[in-house]
Enzyme design. Structure first.
Site: not given
Ligand SMILES: [Zn+2]
Ligand SMILES: [Zn+2]
Ligand SMILES: [Zn+2]
Length: 374
Positions: A88, A179, A191, A196, A199, A212, A348
């Site tokens: 499943c 990929h 990549c 692809c 990606h 900060c 499930h």
């Molecule tokens: Zn890729």
């Molecule tokens: Zn700081």
């Protein structure tokens, strides 16, 4: 549906294929499953979760699909799961991939791949897809892919025949293997191959950094790529509680912000220049993925968070809500709509997918396919 506390949900969001042209059309389509002006609680599948009897009991679900009875759903078939197979998890992942228009079309258009013969996940997936297209059976076996997956992950002892496994990890691993079949390069992080699918369509290119606000010092940016954006359900429910605690309504357009807040909440560090401030992590999205996958991590041991998680779900997702900053112009504007969901309940897996042609949600439980009606 009895969703126990360890149930799992995985969501897929897909960007309108041609962003500007199709946007109106997309919204028009959504009206058929969403009453105009309704919030997330009116989504067909949310009601389904809340109905007594729920998914397993058939409450809220339409009649099983009869072959030939509805042309628009004709390409919607079940996947067999014989006793002891425990497939499943795989069936749910495959159904969601097949219903993703972008994925299905891209896979069809790929000219070739590095083939691994009997253990080729790519060939096995393509063969299931062509049977979805051509077979007249109502339900098909997924054995070839199950075997290829078991063979590929033999050494790691994962996805072995007869054993139950994780649908989210299966989904992610199928994408990673695709990929490898296209690029044949182990450097997944960088990549850039145009062909692809993994990606080009699914990957989120990000960096994270601590900055900060008090003294301006910052940590080195850490770049990374993810196929699934994982969010803790405990943190998500804290955010839901936070919004409701302020006597605010939970709006369906808050979903992205809720996910972002949940993802940054515990991530506090000391300022890199030791100014004494504790600062939050910032995640910056650099690309514009066409499909975004959110994976919920069910990390609460005790309480049942299902109700709150389902309540937080929204039918749309803005990338600028999901991340602290989005640099790509298309990503800034894009509004992704919910198109698929993999659920885990009572040990499930089952899946919901939005069927574009009929504008309907369809429920997949192995061989059983049902249209979701409200
Ligand atoms: Zn890729
Ligand atoms: Zn700081
Ligand atoms: Zn192959």
């Amino acid at each position: 549906m009895d969703i126990s506390h360890n149930s799992g949900l995985k969501l897929l969001f897909q960007e309108p294929h041609l962003y500007i042209q199709l946007l109106v059309e997309q919204k028009k389509q959504l009206v058929t499953t969403l009453p105009p002006g309704a919030g997330s609680n009116s989504l067909a599948w949310v009601k389904l979760f809340k109905k007594p009897g729920g998914v397993g009991g058939g409450g809220g679900l339409g009649k099983s699909y009869q072959p030939g009875s509805m042309l628009s759903l004709a390409l919607t078939k079940g996947l067999l799961n014989e006793p002891g197979q425990n497939s499943c998890f795989l069936n749910s992942a495959v159904q969601v991939l097949w219903q993703l228009d972008i994925f299905r079309r891209s896979l069809r258009q790929l000219p070739g791949h590095f083939c691994l013969g009997d253990a080729c996940i790519f060939c096995a997936l393509k063969s299931i897809f062509s049977q979805f297209q051509e077979s007249r059976e109502r339900a098909l076996p997924s054995d070839s892919l199950r075997h290829a997956l078991a063979e590929t992950f033999k050494d790691e002892q994962r996805f072995q025949l007869g054993h139950m496994d994780d649908a989210a990890e299966c989904f992610e691993n199928i994408l990673e293997r695709i990929h490898l079949h296209i690029v044949s390069d182990t450097a997944t992080e960088a990549c850039t191959s145009k062909s692809c699918i993994t990606h080009q369509k699914f990957a989120m290119t990000l960096y994270e950094q601590f900055v900060c606000r008090s003294c301006g010092a910052s940590s080195d940016p850490l770049p990374f790529t993810e196929l699934v954006h994982y969010v803790s359900t405990t943190a998500l429910c804290q955010q839901v509680g936070h919004v409701l605690g302020k006597n605010d309504r939970l709006r369906s357009d808050m979903f992205g912000e809720l996910l972002q807040a949940a993802n940054t909440i515990g991530d506090l560090r000391n300022c890199p220049s030791n100014c004494g401030q504790s600062i939050k992590i910032r995640r910056v999205l650099l690309n514009c993925p066409e499909i975004v996958t959110i994976g919920f991590v069910w990390d609460a041991e005790q309480s049942d968070l299902t109700e709150d998680v389902v309540r937080s779900l929204g039918p749309h997702l803005n990338l600028s809500g999901l991340f602290n900053r989005v640099t790509d112009e298309n990503a800034k504007r894009s509004e992704l709509r919910l198109v698929g969901m993999i659920c885990f309940s009572s040990k499930h897996y089952s899946a919901f997918a939005y069927h574009t042609k009929s504008s309907k949600w369809v429920f997949f439980d192995d061989a059983t396919v049902k249209e979701v009606s409200v």
